[in-house]
Design an enzyme around this catalytic site. Sequence first.
Site: not given
Length: 344
Positions: A15-17, A43, A131, A158, A246
């Site tokens: 994932g992105a994070v 995955s 976040c 955001q 953000h």
Amino acid sequence: MAKEGYVVAVCGATGAVGRTMLEVLEQRDFPASKVIALASERSAGKKVPFKGGELTVEVLNEYSFEGVDLALFSAGGSTSKTFAPLAAKAGCVVVDNSSAWRMDPECPLVVPEVNPHDLEWHKGIIANPNCSTIQMMVALKPIHDAAKIKRVVVSTYQAVSGTGQKAIDELAGQVTMMFNGQVEDIEPSAYPHRIAFNCLPHIDIFMDNDYTREEMKMVHETTKIMGDESIKVTATAVRVPVFYGHSESINIETELKLSAKECRALLTQAPGVQVLDNPAEQIYPMPIEAQGQDATYVGRIREDETIANGLNIWVVSDNIRKGAATNTVQIAEKLIEMDLVRVP
């Protein structure tokens, strides 16, 4: 006694994070002797970049944590609820980026610049805050220590990356369609309304009090992190057509008087903060400057002239890095520094 190298598992590595966690581990030269990339079955076998090479993604299962010292989770709340206790039972310390454990009284909720001492009572699982809360806490902690915060009114702006890759793709696609005159063909899916050239005062679901869950996260997480139930927080969370970063407009009321000059001086010395505050030269924080960076940027520091002890500040940070991946890795670093990489 701290070891020379730690076995680290990144859960949700595709994932992105998760990918950013791997980047941050590499960039900060984290003392890992081995890094394991874990994700769901769909995955398995994929490759993710790490240190000039690649890691082969393995399936996350109940046996994934044997011999693992630290597990950094960013695989969603349900996955964390299932696997974080299994990891802790195997002797692995978990730092979880989902909302699953944030308000659990048995789990510390930590921003390393603010409350690292809370790591001392961890029982195997540490929660990474929301976040938008993280960057606000980094900016507010020095002010609270100096003048004791009574009340906070925050409005957030955001980025779509907070929703995930589908929202990033949706914003890009909608902008392209609008430039090509295809406005009538736009069918939102990541959000209830079009996000391109629009603002949505709606992040997460609405609660019974008509605040969204995102807004209430900021309320409850602030008091837990600060360790002060007397701080009153009210929030409005808005999704804006920005890809990364953000922004927050924060109004603060304190018990003691703190001038804008004094506040600026405090924040200039604060860990994790970079002050960009020279309105005469059009210098103030913006998402385009925060993208890809780990600092929390603060500007537009000024006194609220409507109350005796009030301040206004503008805070910007990269929501994928400091708002998620970097804060998680910093918690792991702090665990090592404090010799707390162990499950009681």
